[in-house]
Design a protein around this motif. Structure first.
Motif, PDB file in Angstrom:
ATOM      1  N   ALA A  79       0.841  -1.194   0.000  1.00 10.68           N
ATOM      2  CA  ALA A  79       0.000   0.000   0.000  1.00 10.68           C
ATOM      3  C   ALA A  79       0.874   1.241   0.000  1.00 10.68           C
ATOM      4  O   ALA A  79       1.986   1.234   0.524  1.00 10.68           O
ATOM      5  CB  ALA A  79      -0.909   0.007   1.224  1.00 10.68           C
ATOM      6  N   SER A  80       0.369   2.285  -0.621  1.00 12.41           N
ATOM      7  CA  SER A  80       1.040   3.579  -0.629  1.00 12.41           C
ATOM      8  C   SER A  80      -0.061   4.626  -0.674  1.00 12.41           C
ATOM      9  O   SER A  80      -0.906   4.605  -1.570  1.00 12.41           O
ATOM     10  CB  SER A  80       1.956   3.703  -1.848  1.00 12.41           C
ATOM     11  N   PHE A  81      -0.068   5.520   0.295  1.00 11.88           N
ATOM     12  CA  PHE A  81      -1.157   6.492   0.402  1.00 11.88           C
ATOM     13  C   PHE A  81      -1.362   7.205  -0.918  1.00 11.88           C
ATOM     14  O   PHE A  81      -0.398   7.637  -1.536  1.00 11.88           O
ATOM     15  CB  PHE A  81      -0.839   7.514   1.503  1.00 11.88           C
ATOM     16  N   PRO A  82      -2.549   7.309  -1.429  1.00 15.80           N
ATOM     17  CA  PRO A  82      -3.854   6.905  -0.901  1.00 15.80           C
ATOM     18  C   PRO A  82      -4.321   5.550  -1.426  1.00 15.80           C
ATOM     19  O   PRO A  82      -5.481   5.201  -1.283  1.00 15.80           O
ATOM     20  CB  PRO A  82      -4.775   8.007  -1.415  1.00 15.80           C
ATOM     21  N   ARG A  83      -3.450   4.765  -2.025  1.00 14.98           N
ATOM     22  CA  ARG A  83      -3.834   3.490  -2.616  1.00 14.98           C
ATOM     23  C   ARG A  83      -3.744   2.354  -1.606  1.00 14.98           C
ATOM     24  O   ARG A  83      -2.677   2.101  -1.049  1.00 14.98           O
ATOM     25  CB  ARG A  83      -2.945   3.178  -3.814  1.00 14.98           C
ATOM     26  N   PRO A  84      -4.855   1.614  -1.410  1.00  9.57           N
ATOM     27  CA  PRO A  84      -4.830   0.493  -0.465  1.00  9.57           C
ATOM     28  C   PRO A  84      -4.167  -0.738  -1.095  1.00  9.57           C
ATOM     29  O   PRO A  84      -3.982  -0.807  -2.311  1.00  9.57           O
ATOM     30  CB  PRO A  84      -6.315   0.223  -0.200  1.00  9.57           C
ATOM     31  N   ALA A  85      -3.851  -1.700  -0.259  1.00  5.17           N
ATOM     32  CA  ALA A  85      -3.252  -2.951  -0.730  1.00  5.17           C
ATOM     33  C   ALA A  85      -4.298  -3.800  -1.442  1.00  5.17           C
ATOM     34  O   ALA A  85      -5.487  -3.733  -1.128  1.00  5.17           O
ATOM     35  CB  ALA A  85      -2.660  -3.723   0.441  1.00  5.17           C
ATOM     36  N   ASN A  86      -3.857  -4.578  -2.396  1.00  4.65           N
ATOM     37  CA  ASN A  86      -4.670  -5.556  -3.115  1.00  4.65           C
ATOM     38  C   ASN A  86      -3.803  -6.812  -3.203  1.00  4.65           C
ATOM     39  O   ASN A  86      -3.181  -7.069  -4.229  1.00  4.65           O
ATOM     40  CB  ASN A  86      -5.050  -5.021  -4.503  1.00  4.65           C
ATOM     41  N   PRO A  87      -3.708  -7.582  -2.105  1.00  6.89           N
ATOM     42  CA  PRO A  87      -2.703  -8.646  -2.000  1.00  6.89           C
ATOM     43  C   PRO A  87      -2.740  -9.691  -3.113  1.00  6.89           C
ATOM     44  O   PRO A  87      -3.799 -10.040  -3.615  1.00  6.89           O
ATOM     45  CB  PRO A  87      -3.023  -9.297  -0.649  1.00  6.89           C
ATOM     46  N   VAL A  88      -1.543 -10.158  -3.469  1.00  7.29           N
ATOM     47  CA  VAL A  88      -1.380 -11.275  -4.393  1.00  7.29           C
ATOM     48  C   VAL A  88      -1.146 -12.529  -3.554  1.00  7.29           C
ATOM     49  O   VAL A  88      -0.653 -12.444  -2.423  1.00  7.29           O
ATOM     50  CB  VAL A  88      -0.222 -11.030  -5.384  1.00  7.29           C
ATOM     51  N   VAL A  89      -1.514 -13.691  -4.094  1.00  3.02           N
ATOM     52  CA  VAL A  89      -1.492 -14.946  -3.338  1.00  3.02           C
ATOM     53  C   VAL A  89      -0.724 -16.011  -4.121  1.00  3.02           C
ATOM     54  O   VAL A  89      -0.765 -16.049  -5.346  1.00  3.02           O
ATOM     55  CB  VAL A  89      -2.945 -15.439  -3.098  1.00  3.02           C
ATOM     56  N   HIS A  90      -0.037 -16.882  -3.367  1.00  6.91           N
ATOM     57  CA  HIS A  90       0.657 -18.029  -3.967  1.00  6.91           C
ATOM     58  C   HIS A  90       0.613 -19.175  -2.962  1.00  6.91           C
ATOM     59  O   HIS A  90       0.850 -18.974  -1.771  1.00  6.91           O
ATOM     60  CB  HIS A  90       2.094 -17.662  -4.305  1.00  6.91           C
ATOM     61  N   GLU A  91       0.259 -20.382  -3.424  1.00  9.19           N
ATOM     62  CA  GLU A  91       0.230 -21.556  -2.565  1.00  9.19           C
ATOM     63  C   GLU A  91       1.240 -22.590  -3.037  1.00  9.19           C
ATOM     64  O   GLU A  91       1.436 -22.748  -4.253  1.00  9.19           O
ATOM     65  CB  GLU A  91      -1.171 -22.207  -2.568  1.00  9.19           C
ATOM     66  N   VAL A  92       1.851 -23.265  -2.079  1.00 11.00           N
ATOM     67  CA  VAL A  92       2.762 -24.368  -2.386  1.00 11.00           C
ATOM     68  C   VAL A  92       2.409 -25.555  -1.506  1.00 11.00           C
ATOM     69  O   VAL A  92       1.948 -25.379  -0.380  1.00 11.00           O
ATOM     70  CB  VAL A  92       4.252 -23.982  -2.172  1.00 11.00           C
ATOM     71  N   THR A  93       2.588 -26.760  -2.043  1.00 18.15           N
ATOM     72  CA  THR A  93       2.375 -27.982  -1.269  1.00 18.15           C
ATOM     73  C   THR A  93       3.726 -28.613  -1.026  1.00 18.15           C
ATOM     74  O   THR A  93       4.517 -28.802  -1.961  1.00 18.15           O
ATOM     75  CB  THR A  93       1.445 -28.942  -2.023  1.00 18.15           C
ATOM     76  N   LEU A  94       4.003 -28.930   0.228  1.00 19.17           N
ATOM     77  CA  LEU A  94       5.298 -29.501   0.609  1.00 19.17           C
ATOM     78  C   LEU A  94       5.331 -30.987   0.279  1.00 19.17           C
ATOM     79  O   LEU A  94       4.599 -31.765   0.858  1.00 19.17           O
ATOM     80  CB  LEU A  94       5.559 -29.286   2.103  1.00 19.17           C
ATOM     81  N   SER A  95       6.190 -31.359  -0.655  1.00 17.50           N
ATOM     82  CA  SER A  95       6.292 -32.764  -1.039  1.00 17.50           C
ATOM     83  C   SER A  95       7.419 -33.461  -0.286  1.00 17.50           C
ATOM     84  O   SER A  95       7.460 -34.683  -0.226  1.00 17.50           O
ATOM     85  CB  SER A  95       6.508 -32.895  -2.545  1.00 17.50           C
ATOM     86  N   CYS A  96       8.322 -32.673   0.277  1.00 19.25           N
ATOM     87  CA  CYS A  96       9.497 -33.182   1.033  1.00 19.25           C
ATOM     88  C   CYS A  96      10.152 -34.295   0.254  1.00 19.25           C
ATOM     89  O   CYS A  96      10.695 -35.218   0.652  1.00 19.25           O
ATOM     90  CB  CYS A  96       9.126 -33.586   2.441  1.00 19.25           C
TER      91      CYS A  96
END
Length: 152
Positions: free
Chosen positions: A135-152
């Motif tokens: 975020a940077s005033f006056p713009r709010p955050a719009n989060p990005v997402v990433h998922e990972v599955t642990l295969s070990c």
């Protein structure tokens, strides 16, 4: 092949790598390999952002990246440095546990920026979700997402 054609071919090849949404690369870190992958990019605070994960065994480091959304116009002045308020979170999907959260203020100048610092450990087979908001005033955050599955 002349220099201009060679330069154009190299630029085209780099452009393909730059737009790959969730590429993975392996890096050697001694006994266990680290696999890095990134989610799709998004626009936040007028900048291009994405969240990446570096997985080694059952440990995940999430980090956010920030860069220009596109090249500046030819002949325009350099953009002024921008203060960004970043939030990085990581959670084990379905565990019911409170997500780990890191907030940090950074200054974005004229080069790409990485915001590191959030490391999570989970059992093999777990899916970990990371989010990165800027975020940077006056713009709010719009989060990005990433998922990972642990295969070990």
């Amino acid at each position: 092949m002349n220099r201009l054609a060679l330069l154009a071919a190299g630029t085209a090849g780099l452009a393909v790598f730059a737009i790959t949404p969730a590429g993975a690369s392996a890096q050697s870190t001694g006994t266990a390999a680290t696999v890095t992958s990134c989610g799709y990019s998004g626009l936040q605070a007028g900048l291009s952002t994405r969240v990446c994960a570096a997985v080694t065994g059952n440990t995940v480091e999430f980090y956010g990246t920030v860069g220009f959304a596109g090249p500046p116009s030819h002949g325009s002045p350099a953009p002024a440095p921008k203060e960004l308020f970043t939030t990085l979170t990581a959670e084990v999907v379905g565990s019911g546990a409170t997500p780990s959260t890191q907030t940090k203020t950074v200054i974005f100048a004229q080069s790409n920026l990485e915001v590191h610092g959030l490391v999570t450990t989970a059992p093999c087979g777990s899916t970990i979700r990371g989010t990165f908001g800027t975020a940077s005033f006056p713009r709010p955050a719009n989060p990005v997402v990433h998922e990972v599955t642990l295969s070990c």
